[in-house]
Design a protein around this motif. Structure first.
Motif, PDB file in Angstrom:
ATOM      1  N   LEU A 111     -18.326-122.091  30.133  1.00  0.00           N
ATOM      2  CA  LEU A 111     -19.752-122.405  30.079  1.00  0.00           C
ATOM      3  C   LEU A 111     -20.075-123.723  30.774  1.00  0.00           C
ATOM      4  O   LEU A 111     -19.426-124.742  30.526  1.00  0.00           O
ATOM      5  CB  LEU A 111     -20.220-122.463  28.625  1.00  0.00           C
ATOM      6  N   GLY A 112     -21.074-123.651  31.652  1.00  0.00           N
ATOM      7  CA  GLY A 112     -21.499-124.836  32.387  1.00  0.00           C
ATOM      8  C   GLY A 112     -20.810-125.012  33.715  1.00  0.00           C
ATOM      9  O   GLY A 112     -21.250-125.828  34.536  1.00  0.00           O
ATOM     10  N   ASP A 113     -19.736-124.261  33.971  1.00  0.00           N
ATOM     11  CA  ASP A 113     -18.998-124.396  35.229  1.00  0.00           C
ATOM     12  C   ASP A 113     -19.409-123.349  36.263  1.00  0.00           C
ATOM     13  O   ASP A 113     -18.951-123.393  37.401  1.00  0.00           O
ATOM     14  CB  ASP A 113     -17.486-124.272  34.977  1.00  0.00           C
ATOM     15  N   GLY A 114     -20.259-122.392  35.857  1.00  0.00           N
ATOM     16  CA  GLY A 114     -20.676-121.329  36.757  1.00  0.00           C
ATOM     17  C   GLY A 114     -22.116-121.474  37.207  1.00  0.00           C
ATOM     18  O   GLY A 114     -22.670-122.577  37.227  1.00  0.00           O
ATOM     19  N   GLN A 115     -22.730-120.362  37.520  1.00  0.00           N
ATOM     20  CA  GLN A 115     -24.071-120.355  38.122  1.00  0.00           C
ATOM     21  C   GLN A 115     -25.154-119.751  37.237  1.00  0.00           C
ATOM     22  O   GLN A 115     -26.322-119.701  37.627  1.00  0.00           O
ATOM     23  CB  GLN A 115     -24.013-119.565  39.434  1.00  0.00           C
ATOM     24  N   LEU A 164     -25.347-104.906  24.525  1.00  0.00           N
ATOM     25  CA  LEU A 164     -24.778-106.231  24.400  1.00  0.00           C
ATOM     26  C   LEU A 164     -25.035-106.920  25.743  1.00  0.00           C
ATOM     27  O   LEU A 164     -24.448-106.547  26.756  1.00  0.00           O
ATOM     28  CB  LEU A 164     -23.275-106.153  24.115  1.00  0.00           C
ATOM     29  N   TYR A 165     -25.919-107.894  25.737  1.00  0.00           N
ATOM     30  CA  TYR A 165     -26.332-108.570  26.969  1.00  0.00           C
ATOM     31  C   TYR A 165     -25.317-109.638  27.351  1.00  0.00           C
ATOM     32  O   TYR A 165     -25.061-110.572  26.585  1.00  0.00           O
ATOM     33  CB  TYR A 165     -27.708-109.192  26.777  1.00  0.00           C
ATOM     34  N   ASP A 166     -24.720-109.496  28.530  1.00  0.00           N
ATOM     35  CA  ASP A 166     -23.763-110.470  29.058  1.00  0.00           C
ATOM     36  C   ASP A 166     -24.111-110.722  30.515  1.00  0.00           C
ATOM     37  O   ASP A 166     -23.835-109.894  31.384  1.00  0.00           O
ATOM     38  CB  ASP A 166     -22.334-109.938  28.926  1.00  0.00           C
ATOM     39  N   PRO A 167     -24.732-111.872  30.819  1.00  0.00           N
ATOM     40  CA  PRO A 167     -25.196-112.122  32.185  1.00  0.00           C
ATOM     41  C   PRO A 167     -24.083-112.282  33.205  1.00  0.00           C
ATOM     42  O   PRO A 167     -24.309-112.089  34.399  1.00  0.00           O
ATOM     43  CB  PRO A 167     -25.995-113.421  32.045  1.00  0.00           C
ATOM     44  N   SER A 168     -22.881-112.603  32.766  1.00  0.00           N
ATOM     45  CA  SER A 168     -21.795-112.840  33.724  1.00  0.00           C
ATOM     46  C   SER A 168     -21.509-111.600  34.565  1.00  0.00           C
ATOM     47  O   SER A 168     -21.228-111.702  35.764  1.00  0.00           O
ATOM     48  CB  SER A 168     -20.527-113.292  32.992  1.00  0.00           C
ATOM     49  N   HIS A 169     -21.579-110.431  33.953  1.00  0.00           N
ATOM     50  CA  HIS A 169     -21.295-109.195  34.686  1.00  0.00           C
ATOM     51  C   HIS A 169     -22.396-108.867  35.684  1.00  0.00           C
ATOM     52  O   HIS A 169     -22.163-108.179  36.680  1.00  0.00           O
ATOM     53  CB  HIS A 169     -21.109-108.039  33.712  1.00  0.00           C
ATOM     54  N   PHE A 170     -23.589-109.368  35.419  1.00  0.00           N
ATOM     55  CA  PHE A 170     -24.707-109.123  36.326  1.00  0.00           C
ATOM     56  C   PHE A 170     -24.676-110.079  37.508  1.00  0.00           C
ATOM     57  O   PHE A 170     -25.077-109.712  38.619  1.00  0.00           O
ATOM     58  CB  PHE A 170     -26.026-109.229  35.569  1.00  0.00           C
ATOM     59  N   VAL A 171     -24.209-111.298  37.298  1.00  0.00           N
ATOM     60  CA  VAL A 171     -24.009-112.230  38.422  1.00  0.00           C
ATOM     61  C   VAL A 171     -23.049-111.617  39.428  1.00  0.00           C
ATOM     62  O   VAL A 171     -23.280-111.646  40.648  1.00  0.00           O
ATOM     63  CB  VAL A 171     -23.472-113.587  37.921  1.00  0.00           C
ATOM     64  N   LEU A 172     -21.971-111.023  38.946  1.00  0.00           N
ATOM     65  CA  LEU A 172     -20.961-110.449  39.834  1.00  0.00           C
ATOM     66  C   LEU A 172     -21.437-109.177  40.526  1.00  0.00           C
ATOM     67  O   LEU A 172     -20.841-108.729  41.508  1.00  0.00           O
ATOM     68  CB  LEU A 172     -19.669-110.175  39.059  1.00  0.00           C
ATOM     69  N   GLN A 173     -22.537-108.578  40.005  1.00  0.00           N
ATOM     70  CA  GLN A 173     -23.136-107.413  40.660  1.00  0.00           C
ATOM     71  C   GLN A 173     -24.363-107.781  41.491  1.00  0.00           C
ATOM     72  O   GLN A 173     -25.004-106.901  42.070  1.00  0.00           O
ATOM     73  CB  GLN A 173     -23.559-106.376  39.610  1.00  0.00           C
ATOM     74  N   CYS A 174     -24.703-109.077  41.523  1.00  0.00           N
ATOM     75  CA  CYS A 174     -25.912-109.545  42.221  1.00  0.00           C
ATOM     76  C   CYS A 174     -27.161-108.893  41.649  1.00  0.00           C
ATOM     77  O   CYS A 174     -28.092-108.536  42.379  1.00  0.00           O
ATOM     78  CB  CYS A 174     -25.798-109.298  43.723  1.00  0.00           C
ATOM     79  N   GLU A 188     -19.638-117.086  38.475  1.00  0.00           N
ATOM     80  CA  GLU A 188     -20.110-117.549  39.780  1.00  0.00           C
ATOM     81  C   GLU A 188     -19.797-116.501  40.831  1.00  0.00           C
ATOM     82  O   GLU A 188     -18.819-115.762  40.714  1.00  0.00           O
ATOM     83  CB  GLU A 188     -19.462-118.877  40.157  1.00  0.00           C
ATOM     84  N   PHE A 189     -20.648-116.440  41.848  1.00  0.00           N
ATOM     85  CA  PHE A 189     -20.422-115.531  42.961  1.00  0.00           C
ATOM     86  C   PHE A 189     -20.582-116.319  44.248  1.00  0.00           C
ATOM     87  O   PHE A 189     -21.672-116.797  44.568  1.00  0.00           O
ATOM     88  CB  PHE A 189     -21.401-114.361  42.925  1.00  0.00           C
ATOM     89  N   ASN A 190     -19.476-116.495  44.961  1.00  0.00           N
ATOM     90  CA  ASN A 190     -19.452-117.295  46.191  1.00  0.00           C
ATOM     91  C   ASN A 190     -18.866-116.468  47.330  1.00  0.00           C
ATOM     92  O   ASN A 190     -17.690-116.601  47.682  1.00  0.00           O
ATOM     93  CB  ASN A 190     -18.608-118.568  45.975  1.00  0.00           C
ATOM     94  N   PRO A 191     -19.693-115.581  47.928  1.00  0.00           N
ATOM     95  CA  PRO A 191     -19.186-114.733  49.005  1.00  0.00           C
ATOM     96  C   PRO A 191     -18.839-115.552  50.239  1.00  0.00           C
ATOM     97  O   PRO A 191     -19.407-116.615  50.478  1.00  0.00           O
ATOM     98  CB  PRO A 191     -20.358-113.786  49.276  1.00  0.00           C
ATOM     99  N   THR A 192     -17.896-115.066  50.991  1.00  0.00           N
ATOM    100  CA  THR A 192     -17.482-115.724  52.234  1.00  0.00           C
ATOM    101  C   THR A 192     -17.525-114.711  53.377  1.00  0.00           C
ATOM    102  O   THR A 192     -17.902-113.556  53.180  1.00  0.00           O
ATOM    103  CB  THR A 192     -16.048-116.264  52.101  1.00  0.00           C
ATOM    104  N   GLY A 193     -17.106-115.141  54.540  1.00  0.00           N
ATOM    105  CA  GLY A 193     -17.001-114.221  55.666  1.00  0.00           C
ATOM    106  C   GLY A 193     -15.826-113.283  55.529  1.00  0.00           C
ATOM    107  O   GLY A 193     -15.651-112.372  56.360  1.00  0.00           O
TER     108      GLY A 193
END
Length: 350
Positions: A274-278, A215-225, A248-253
């Motif tokens: 949908l549409g609010d992420g990356q 089951l392909y779900d790209p959201s989990h792959f974004v969070l794993q880079c 979305e993945f927005n790393p900080t310091g």
């Protein structure tokens, strides 16, 4: 090429005790009214379906299908995400997963696994009774607590873990094969199958079982880079289902992939409507169409910010706008010279 079906929606995050989300009939009517054509049904929710009854009674399965069809929708798949999780649970997580099984099995790790295994077998027959060809689930996890190699993993630990995972799943995969239904694992953090490499190791252990799919779900792959577009190039033959979910993945310091124990709103990596992420959904729909994926595009709505009803309404149009009606002819056919073997040989000088 084939055109992806949709839009469809996973009902798990919308089922509720308040109308119109408290029965299969009313929730389907609401979803149809906002633009959906299909629904993926969570099999653990008695407000939606009685899984055992759907397996044992074709008449009941026909009633469920009829309820959905009367709303103008189709059933895309059944889901056993919660039951699949319980096929393999490390003892450290025993009590944390008590809510996934009947109350009388609380704390009973072996009992929950046996119950979950039977649930998956019911799902195979129920899917067949409903005329479905694919099924959504989780793999469960025996090794997740060792996902980061500190302390150092003992030699052979991963080998033993995947051997045991395959031992538990092979009879289930065989049951699904009997009914002609693919088992589609959502590759997800918290599961032993969470990326391409872990899926490959499992596939080897189940002797490349034809019913072991993705089951392909790209959201989990974004969070794993992870490169979620190239993933399709690698595994398109095994991708039999598609969750359309943004992230979305927005790393900080201060925090990165692990999230610093923060809640979803405050994590560097988080799911979005949908549409609010990356996620590059144009790229995903193009690749899936290129590889002849003709399953359903199913919204799985998860967002810590937006209201679910807004997410569902916006999601139906978002998916509809991204589905590519594939072409039946080449764009440059107007300049074609036709098929003539003698002419081809003349061009080649032979």
């Amino acid at each position: 090429m084939k055109t992806i079906k949709g839009p469809a929606i996973f009902l798990a995050q919308f089922a509720d005790d308040a109308a119109p989300f408290n029965s299969l009939k009313s929730i389907c009517e609401w979803m149809a009214n906002v633009g959906y054509k299909g629904v993926q049904i969570p099999s653990w929710d008695p407000r939606m379906i009685d899984l055992q009854k759907a397996a044992e009674s074709k008449d009941y399965a026909d009633e469920i299908k009829g309820t959905v069809n009367e709303a103008g929708l189709e059933i895309t798949e059944l889901s056993t995400h919660l039951q699949g999780q319980l096929v393999a649970v490390h003892p450290a997580y025993n009590e944390l997963f008590d809510g996934f099984a009947p109350a009388n099995l609380a704390g009973n790790l072996k009992g929950k696994t046996e119950w979950a295994t039977q649930q998956l077998k019911y799902a195979a027959k129920a899917s067949s009774n409903l005329g479905l060809s694919a099924h959504a689930t989780f793999s469960g996890a025996l090794m997740w607590h060792t996902v980061y190699p500190w302390p150092q993993r003992p030699a052979g630990l991963v080998e033993t873990g995947f051997t045991e995972l395959a031992k538990r799943w092979t009879p289930i995969l065989d049951e699904f094969d009997q009914y002609g239904v693919d088992v589609c694992y959502e590759l997800h953090p918290g599961e032993d199958l969470h990326d391409g490499i872990t899926f490959e190791m499992f596939l080897e252990k189940v002797n490349n079982h034809k019913r072991a799919n993705i089951l392909y779900d790209p959201s989990h792959f974004v969070l794993q880079c992870l490169d979620y577009l190239q993933f399709i190039d690698f595994y398109h033959d095994r991708i039999k289902m598609f969750h359309v979910k943004d992230a979305e993945f927005n790393p900080t310091g201060k925090q990165g992939v692990y999230g610093g124990f923060q809640g979803w709103v405050d994590r560097a990596g988080r799911f979005r409507s949908l549409g609010d992420g990356q996620v590059d959904f144009s790229g995903i729909f193009s690749k899936l169409s290129q590889y002849d994926f003709d399953g359903w595009a199913v919204l799985e709505w998860e967002c810590a910010i937006k209201h679910p009803e807004q997410g569902a309404i916006e999601g139906a149009q978002f998916i509809a706008d991204h589905i590519i009606r594939v072409t039946e002819k080449a764009f440059d056919d107007f300049a074609g010279t036709g098929a003539d073997e003698a002419f081809n040989k003349k061009i080649l000088g032979i």
